[in-house]
Design a protein around this motif. Sequence first.
Motif, PDB file in Angstrom:
ATOM      1  N   ALA A 271       0.816  -1.217   0.000  1.00  0.00           N
ATOM      2  CA  ALA A 271       0.000   0.000   0.000  1.00  0.00           C
ATOM      3  C   ALA A 271       0.848   1.265   0.000  1.00  0.00           C
ATOM      4  O   ALA A 271       0.313   2.374  -0.079  1.00  0.00           O
ATOM      5  CB  ALA A 271      -0.935   0.004   1.205  1.00  0.00           C
ATOM      6  N   ARG A 272       2.172   1.092   0.120  1.00  0.00           N
ATOM      7  CA  ARG A 272       3.119   2.218   0.166  1.00  0.00           C
ATOM      8  C   ARG A 272       2.778   3.173   1.314  1.00  0.00           C
ATOM      9  O   ARG A 272       2.683   4.399   1.131  1.00  0.00           O
ATOM     10  CB  ARG A 272       3.160   2.972  -1.168  1.00  0.00           C
ATOM     11  N   ILE A 273       2.599   2.588   2.486  1.00  0.00           N
ATOM     12  CA  ILE A 273       2.359   3.377   3.693  1.00  0.00           C
ATOM     13  C   ILE A 273       3.355   2.919   4.763  1.00  0.00           C
ATOM     14  O   ILE A 273       3.996   1.876   4.614  1.00  0.00           O
ATOM     15  CB  ILE A 273       0.914   3.215   4.208  1.00  0.00           C
ATOM     16  N   SER A 274       3.481   3.687   5.824  1.00  0.00           N
ATOM     17  CA  SER A 274       4.400   3.305   6.895  1.00  0.00           C
ATOM     18  C   SER A 274       3.815   2.151   7.694  1.00  0.00           C
ATOM     19  O   SER A 274       2.603   1.877   7.648  1.00  0.00           O
ATOM     20  CB  SER A 274       4.655   4.491   7.825  1.00  0.00           C
ATOM     21  N   LEU A 275       4.684   1.490   8.460  1.00  0.00           N
ATOM     22  CA  LEU A 275       4.212   0.425   9.340  1.00  0.00           C
ATOM     23  C   LEU A 275       3.211   0.972  10.352  1.00  0.00           C
ATOM     24  O   LEU A 275       2.197   0.326  10.665  1.00  0.00           O
ATOM     25  CB  LEU A 275       5.397  -0.213  10.072  1.00  0.00           C
ATOM     26  N   GLU A 276       3.478   2.176  10.863  1.00  0.00           N
ATOM     27  CA  GLU A 276       2.590   2.792  11.836  1.00  0.00           C
ATOM     28  C   GLU A 276       1.200   3.046  11.230  1.00  0.00           C
ATOM     29  O   GLU A 276       0.171   2.832  11.887  1.00  0.00           O
ATOM     30  CB  GLU A 276       3.181   4.105  12.345  1.00  0.00           C
ATOM     31  N   GLU A 277       1.193   3.487   9.982  1.00  0.00           N
ATOM     32  CA  GLU A 277      -0.094   3.753   9.330  1.00  0.00           C
ATOM     33  C   GLU A 277      -0.841   2.455   9.058  1.00  0.00           C
ATOM     34  O   GLU A 277      -2.074   2.398   9.171  1.00  0.00           O
ATOM     35  CB  GLU A 277       0.113   4.524   8.026  1.00  0.00           C
ATOM     36  N   ALA A 278      -0.096   1.395   8.716  1.00  0.00           N
ATOM     37  CA  ALA A 278      -0.737   0.098   8.495  1.00  0.00           C
ATOM     38  C   ALA A 278      -1.414  -0.390   9.772  1.00  0.00           C
ATOM     39  O   ALA A 278      -2.555  -0.869   9.748  1.00  0.00           O
ATOM     40  CB  ALA A 278       0.291  -0.921   8.005  1.00  0.00           C
ATOM     41  N   VAL A 279      -0.718  -0.261  10.893  1.00  0.00           N
ATOM     42  CA  VAL A 279      -1.298  -0.674  12.182  1.00  0.00           C
ATOM     43  C   VAL A 279      -2.498   0.205  12.520  1.00  0.00           C
ATOM     44  O   VAL A 279      -3.525  -0.275  13.021  1.00  0.00           O
ATOM     45  CB  VAL A 279      -0.238  -0.618  13.298  1.00  0.00           C
ATOM     46  N   SER A 280      -2.382   1.491  12.207  1.00  0.00           N
ATOM     47  CA  SER A 280      -3.481   2.421  12.486  1.00  0.00           C
ATOM     48  C   SER A 280      -4.728   2.036  11.691  1.00  0.00           C
ATOM     49  O   SER A 280      -5.850   2.085  12.207  1.00  0.00           O
ATOM     50  CB  SER A 280      -3.060   3.849  12.146  1.00  0.00           C
ATOM     51  N   GLN A 281      -4.533   1.636  10.416  1.00  0.00           N
ATOM     52  CA  GLN A 281      -5.672   1.249   9.593  1.00  0.00           C
ATOM     53  C   GLN A 281      -6.323  -0.037  10.098  1.00  0.00           C
ATOM     54  O   GLN A 281      -7.491  -0.306   9.803  1.00  0.00           O
ATOM     55  CB  GLN A 281      -5.241   1.071   8.140  1.00  0.00           C
ATOM     56  N   ALA A 282      -5.554  -0.841  10.843  1.00  0.00           N
ATOM     57  CA  ALA A 282      -6.070  -2.103  11.375  1.00  0.00           C
ATOM     58  C   ALA A 282      -6.790  -1.928  12.701  1.00  0.00           C
ATOM     59  O   ALA A 282      -7.363  -2.901  13.223  1.00  0.00           O
ATOM     60  CB  ALA A 282      -4.922  -3.093  11.549  1.00  0.00           C
ATOM     61  N   ARG A 283      -6.769  -0.719  13.261  1.00  0.00           N
ATOM     62  CA  ARG A 283      -7.379  -0.501  14.566  1.00  0.00           C
ATOM     63  C   ARG A 283      -8.868  -0.842  14.518  1.00  0.00           C
ATOM     64  O   ARG A 283      -9.596  -0.400  13.632  1.00  0.00           O
ATOM     65  CB  ARG A 283      -7.171   0.946  15.011  1.00  0.00           C
ATOM     66  N   GLY A 284      -9.311  -1.639  15.461  1.00  0.00           N
ATOM     67  CA  GLY A 284     -10.704  -2.053  15.513  1.00  0.00           C
ATOM     68  C   GLY A 284     -10.995  -3.314  14.732  1.00  0.00           C
ATOM     69  O   GLY A 284     -12.117  -3.836  14.784  1.00  0.00           O
ATOM     70  N   LEU A 285      -9.997  -3.825  13.985  1.00  0.00           N
ATOM     71  CA  LEU A 285     -10.180  -5.057  13.213  1.00  0.00           C
ATOM     72  C   LEU A 285      -9.525  -6.223  13.930  1.00  0.00           C
ATOM     73  O   LEU A 285      -8.451  -6.067  14.523  1.00  0.00           O
ATOM     74  CB  LEU A 285      -9.554  -4.919  11.818  1.00  0.00           C
ATOM     75  N   ASP A 286     -10.132  -7.397  13.865  1.00  0.00           N
ATOM     76  CA  ASP A 286      -9.428  -8.587  14.329  1.00  0.00           C
ATOM     77  C   ASP A 286      -8.549  -9.082  13.187  1.00  0.00           C
ATOM     78  O   ASP A 286      -8.588  -8.551  12.062  1.00  0.00           O
ATOM     79  CB  ASP A 286     -10.406  -9.661  14.819  1.00  0.00           C
ATOM     80  N   THR A 287      -7.722 -10.082  13.453  1.00  0.00           N
ATOM     81  CA  THR A 287      -6.767 -10.518  12.426  1.00  0.00           C
ATOM     82  C   THR A 287      -7.481 -11.064  11.188  1.00  0.00           C
ATOM     83  O   THR A 287      -6.987 -10.925  10.068  1.00  0.00           O
ATOM     84  CB  THR A 287      -5.801 -11.586  12.982  1.00  0.00           C
ATOM     85  N   GLY A 288      -8.645 -11.681  11.374  1.00  0.00           N
ATOM     86  CA  GLY A 288      -9.385 -12.196  10.226  1.00  0.00           C
ATOM     87  C   GLY A 288      -9.801 -11.075   9.289  1.00  0.00           C
ATOM     88  O   GLY A 288      -9.616 -11.169   8.062  1.00  0.00           O
ATOM     89  N   ALA A 289     -10.371 -10.006   9.830  1.00  0.00           N
ATOM     90  CA  ALA A 289     -10.778  -8.862   9.007  1.00  0.00           C
ATOM     91  C   ALA A 289      -9.560  -8.150   8.427  1.00  0.00           C
ATOM     92  O   ALA A 289      -9.594  -7.652   7.290  1.00  0.00           O
ATOM     93  CB  ALA A 289     -11.611  -7.896   9.844  1.00  0.00           C
ATOM     94  N   TYR A 290      -8.469  -8.107   9.200  1.00  0.00           N
ATOM     95  CA  TYR A 290      -7.256  -7.448   8.705  1.00  0.00           C
ATOM     96  C   TYR A 290      -6.677  -8.200   7.511  1.00  0.00           C
ATOM     97  O   TYR A 290      -6.170  -7.584   6.573  1.00  0.00           O
ATOM     98  CB  TYR A 290      -6.218  -7.341   9.821  1.00  0.00           C
ATOM     99  N   LYS A 291      -6.749  -9.513   7.528  1.00  0.00           N
ATOM    100  CA  LYS A 291      -6.253 -10.294   6.394  1.00  0.00           C
ATOM    101  C   LYS A 291      -6.955  -9.886   5.100  1.00  0.00           C
ATOM    102  O   LYS A 291      -6.331  -9.817   4.040  1.00  0.00           O
ATOM    103  CB  LYS A 291      -6.446 -11.788   6.652  1.00  0.00           C
ATOM    104  N   GLN A 292      -8.241  -9.608   5.198  1.00  0.00           N
ATOM    105  CA  GLN A 292      -8.974  -9.164   4.007  1.00  0.00           C
ATOM    106  C   GLN A 292      -8.449  -7.820   3.516  1.00  0.00           C
ATOM    107  O   GLN A 292      -8.285  -7.604   2.310  1.00  0.00           O
ATOM    108  CB  GLN A 292     -10.469  -9.058   4.324  1.00  0.00           C
ATOM    109  N   LEU A 293      -8.137  -6.914   4.446  1.00  0.00           N
ATOM    110  CA  LEU A 293      -7.578  -5.615   4.082  1.00  0.00           C
ATOM    111  C   LEU A 293      -6.217  -5.775   3.405  1.00  0.00           C
ATOM    112  O   LEU A 293      -5.923  -5.115   2.398  1.00  0.00           O
ATOM    113  CB  LEU A 293      -7.451  -4.750   5.341  1.00  0.00           C
ATOM    114  N   VAL A 294      -5.384  -6.669   3.959  1.00  0.00           N
ATOM    115  CA  VAL A 294      -4.061  -6.923   3.369  1.00  0.00           C
ATOM    116  C   VAL A 294      -4.204  -7.514   1.975  1.00  0.00           C
ATOM    117  O   VAL A 294      -3.512  -7.105   1.028  1.00  0.00           O
ATOM    118  CB  VAL A 294      -3.241  -7.867   4.270  1.00  0.00           C
ATOM    119  N   ALA A 295      -5.127  -8.468   1.837  1.00  0.00           N
ATOM    120  CA  ALA A 295      -5.340  -9.094   0.530  1.00  0.00           C
ATOM    121  C   ALA A 295      -5.743  -8.062  -0.516  1.00  0.00           C
ATOM    122  O   ALA A 295      -5.258  -8.084  -1.659  1.00  0.00           O
ATOM    123  CB  ALA A 295      -6.398 -10.189   0.640  1.00  0.00           C
ATOM    124  N   GLU A 296      -6.605  -7.138  -0.136  1.00  0.00           N
ATOM    125  CA  GLU A 296      -7.039  -6.104  -1.076  1.00  0.00           C
ATOM    126  C   GLU A 296      -5.867  -5.227  -1.524  1.00  0.00           C
ATOM    127  O   GLU A 296      -5.764  -4.854  -2.700  1.00  0.00           O
ATOM    128  CB  GLU A 296      -8.128  -5.247  -0.425  1.00  0.00           C
TER     129      GLU A 296
END
Length: 348
Positions: A271-296
């Motif tokens: 996504a060309r974002i920082s690690l901190e921003e990636a974690v921030s975008q995952a806030r409120g998501l469990d790992t299952g939902a986050y996997k979908q975000l990563v896949a996209e």
Amino acid sequence: MISYDNLGRVQSVNTSSPVSPPNGRVFSGIQPTGVPHLGNYLGALENWVALQDQYPSVLYSIVDLHSITQPQEPARLRNNILDMAASLLACGIDPERAILFQQSKVSAHAELSWILGCLTSMPRLRHLPQWKMKSKQKNEGSVGLFTYPVLQAADILLYKSTHIPVGEDQVQHLELAQDLARIFNNRYGDVFPEPRALLSSTRKVKSLRDPSAKMSKSDPHAGATISITDSPDDIAFKIRRAVTDFTSEVTFDPETRPGVSNLVTIHSATARISLEEAVSQARGLDTGAYKQLVAEAVIQRLTPIREEIQRLKSDAAHLESVLSRGNSRAQELAASVLSEVQRCVGFS
């Protein structure tokens, strides 16, 4: 002699001996093992593309001579060379800004390797990781595998390369090239600049099934590695099955949470974002939902590359033409350096 500034760029040269361009020459190679995977792309090829804008002279070689240290089926090797050419072009290598060529078509690589091999001791080669690892796996190793690092050094020095993009695990092999440049220059006069490492700051992508290991084509588990030509469905499936842990919150902690941290790394890089921003975008998501975000994010990044590879592979004549032009340009550069080496050694 060449002097460098504090950023590792060539600052000045002694023009009494032909050298690479005043602002440096980049060289790197990749084996034709088929289509690259996500780790290859994020860890090396993306950096290769950027270097085209940073240096006036850039050479990228499909190193087929290196590939035959392992058994190769000839027809498959021929196809793999074209597949790799298509992949490199689709990832952004521009044959107008970089010389893209097939190593075996420039015979000077083999001749310089022999000359440098005669300056290399056997104990020096025995201590290199490539030999220790692969010869142990096979219980014995070929002469080609043993002298593989000398050919790597010849690849670099043949073009008087000044900057070599490498991973941390390749630094010892570059050190051999540096040593051989010094040994040759001390014996025969100033011919080769001493190549410098360009260490990539890109984080390593780990196996989706074993986050303690690098992503690799040789991984026996089909779900461990994402190819850059994988379909969106395949990418989503592999990431959905990626190893994580029993904590639902997404954090970046490679030591204690390597699986989740690997997904954060992949998300950040694609996504060309920082690690901190990636974690921030995952806030409120469990790992299952986050996997979908990563896949996209991965699908969005790889889809145009996959489509371009498919288009290029349908036109083998074009790929062969690109390599032929690159081979001719590489041969021209190599011939003048090899002629100089032959005079120094006493062959002419």
